[in-house]
Design an enzyme around this catalytic site. Structure first.
Site, PDB file in Angstrom:
ATOM      1  N   PHE A  80     -36.804 -63.219 -30.714  1.00  0.00           N
ATOM      2  CA  PHE A  80     -36.518 -64.153 -29.623  1.00  0.00           C
ATOM      3  C   PHE A  80     -35.032 -64.485 -29.553  1.00  0.00           C
ATOM      4  O   PHE A  80     -34.572 -65.477 -30.127  1.00  0.00           O
ATOM      5  CB  PHE A  80     -37.339 -65.435 -29.816  1.00  0.00           C
ATOM      6  CG  PHE A  80     -38.750 -65.341 -29.281  1.00  0.00           C
ATOM      7  CD1 PHE A  80     -39.442 -64.150 -29.289  1.00  0.00           C
ATOM      8  CD2 PHE A  80     -39.384 -66.465 -28.784  1.00  0.00           C
ATOM      9  CE1 PHE A  80     -40.738 -64.068 -28.792  1.00  0.00           C
ATOM     10  CE2 PHE A  80     -40.685 -66.406 -28.286  1.00  0.00           C
ATOM     11  CZ  PHE A  80     -41.359 -65.192 -28.293  1.00  0.00           C
ATOM     12  N   ASP A 130     -41.448 -59.996 -18.359  1.00  0.00           N
ATOM     13  CA  ASP A 130     -41.933 -61.118 -19.154  1.00  0.00           C
ATOM     14  C   ASP A 130     -42.476 -62.186 -18.209  1.00  0.00           C
ATOM     15  O   ASP A 130     -41.808 -63.166 -17.886  1.00  0.00           O
ATOM     16  CB  ASP A 130     -40.776 -61.675 -19.992  1.00  0.00           C
ATOM     17  CG  ASP A 130     -41.255 -62.634 -21.073  1.00  0.00           C
ATOM     18  OD1 ASP A 130     -42.449 -62.589 -21.423  1.00  0.00           O
ATOM     19  OD2 ASP A 130     -40.426 -63.414 -21.586  1.00  0.00           O
ATOM     20  N   GLU A 159     -52.042 -62.542 -25.842  1.00  0.00           N
ATOM     21  CA  GLU A 159     -51.727 -63.309 -27.047  1.00  0.00           C
ATOM     22  C   GLU A 159     -52.929 -64.033 -27.658  1.00  0.00           C
ATOM     23  O   GLU A 159     -53.711 -64.692 -26.961  1.00  0.00           O
ATOM     24  CB  GLU A 159     -50.627 -64.331 -26.735  1.00  0.00           C
ATOM     25  CG  GLU A 159     -50.098 -65.037 -27.956  1.00  0.00           C
ATOM     26  CD  GLU A 159     -48.667 -65.504 -27.763  1.00  0.00           C
ATOM     27  OE1 GLU A 159     -48.240 -66.371 -28.548  1.00  0.00           O
ATOM     28  OE2 GLU A 159     -47.972 -65.002 -26.850  1.00  0.00           O
ATOM     29  N   LYS A 204     -50.877 -59.804 -29.126  1.00  0.00           N
ATOM     30  CA  LYS A 204     -49.741 -60.576 -29.628  1.00  0.00           C
ATOM     31  C   LYS A 204     -50.209 -61.553 -30.696  1.00  0.00           C
ATOM     32  O   LYS A 204     -51.168 -62.298 -30.500  1.00  0.00           O
ATOM     33  CB  LYS A 204     -49.057 -61.338 -28.496  1.00  0.00           C
ATOM     34  CG  LYS A 204     -48.259 -60.464 -27.551  1.00  0.00           C
ATOM     35  CD  LYS A 204     -47.629 -61.266 -26.433  1.00  0.00           C
ATOM     36  CE  LYS A 204     -46.429 -62.043 -26.879  1.00  0.00           C
ATOM     37  NZ  LYS A 204     -45.767 -62.738 -25.736  1.00  0.00           N
ATOM     38  N   THR A 208     -44.953 -61.717 -32.197  1.00  0.00           N
ATOM     39  CA  THR A 208     -44.121 -62.637 -31.438  1.00  0.00           C
ATOM     40  C   THR A 208     -43.618 -63.778 -32.316  1.00  0.00           C
ATOM     41  O   THR A 208     -43.925 -63.843 -33.509  1.00  0.00           O
ATOM     42  CB  THR A 208     -44.925 -63.182 -30.229  1.00  0.00           C
ATOM     43  OG1 THR A 208     -44.054 -63.905 -29.376  1.00  0.00           O
ATOM     44  CG2 THR A 208     -46.077 -64.064 -30.686  1.00  0.00           C
TER      45      THR A 208
END
Length: 306
Positions: free
Chosen positions: A160, A17, A78, A114, A138
């Site tokens: 998350f 990440d 993203e 994303k 996400t």
């Protein structure tokens, strides 16, 4: 004795990440995930000055292409957080990313787009998946989001863990929450069991960890995306890690299948105070960092590389 990281890799695919290409090269993960916040940090680093372009979308793709040189799997790129409530423009942006990657010789199978797990983002992903553009959902905090993503047939979701933990720790006014009571860990366990029990193909990738214990508690999750500092800790700690999540155990779980239309989705998500708070906050934070990144790119692109 093997490290905890080596042991973990027997149960789950490990993903880095980070937007730090040197960190990706060091840890050699299967996949890598990026977002505006991570790329902002990397764009400020002189080591990656050669990846800066006047076109912001091209910068995202440049970083993605560079990362792909060091991993065998996929990179996540993203969509602008400002498009979180615009299905049509999210689809348009995703197609542009894929077009830029394909022009650079990168197959779409190596890219995950994303999108925020809003209703509009989920509908965009549903359309994109039918076009062969794979999506990573996400900012996922509620079970309603996870169930809707599965029904949409998305490739992957990123619950998350750490941000859920943060919200509850603050709400309870405590310094820590024990792993056995960690709501972030419990959320991923519930989602994983739901997907496996009811035959969904969508993969679960635990994300946003605060401590190694949260990661180890989810050994067996399809994927785990881990920041470099936590990868380092796992690599230095010895020990065999038992598998916590498995399809067989999921079959024995008691999670009933749900069906969500837009109204039901919005109501159930709204009923989760943590999820509504963290989704809104996450969109604002990614948007703020994306705007900073845009300004930085404009300023750097105006200066000739040395």
């Amino acid at each position: 004795m093997k490290s905890q990281l080596d042991s973990l890799r027997r149960h789950s695919l490990v993903v880095a990440d980070t937007g730090d290409i040197e960190a990706v090269a060091r840890w050699k993960p299967q996949d890598a995930t990026t977002n505006p916040s991570l790329l902002l940090a990397s764009a400020e680093d002189p080591r990656f000055r050669h990846l800066i372009d006047r076109d912001v979308d091209q910068v995202f793709v440049n970083f993605g292409r560079e990362i792909l040189k060091y991993i065998p799997g996929r990179v996540s790129t993203e969509v602008d957080a400002r498009l979180s409530f615009d299905t049509a423009r999210s689809v348009e942006k995703a197609r542009r990313f894929i077009s830029l990657y394909e022009k650079a010789g990168v197959k779409r199978s190596r890219v995950l787009v994303k999108l925020a797990s809003t209703w509009e983002g989920i509908k965009a992903a549903e359309k994109l998946e039918r076009e062969g553009i794979h999506c990573n959902m996400t900012l996922l905090f509620s079970f309603a989001q996870a169930a809707a993503c599965a029904d949409a047939g998305v490739t992957l979701i990123s619950p998350f863990v750490g941000r859920i933990y943060d919200w509850h720790r603050q709400a309870r006014k405590v310094d820590d929450i024990p792993l056995e009571d960690d709501p972030g860990v419990a959320s991923v366990v519930r989602i994983y069991n739901y997907y496996k029990k009811h035959g969904y193909k969508t993969q679960v990738m635990g994300a946003s960890f605060r401590k190694t214990g949260q990661i180890l508690a989810l050994a067996g999750c399809d994927l785990l995306t881990i920041a470099p500092d936590l990868l380092d800790k796992l690599s230095k700690a010895e020990g065999e890690i038992p598998r916590s999540l498995s399809p067989d155990a999921a079959q024995r779980s008691e999670v009933e299948k749900v069906s969500l239309d837009e109204k039901t989705f919005r109501w159930q998500h709204n009923e989760d105070a943590m999820a509504t708070d963290k989704l809104a906050e996450g969109i604002r934070r990614f948007d703020a960092d994306a705007r900073k990144l845009e300004k930085l790119i404009v300023s750097l692109a105006a200066v000739p590389a040395k």
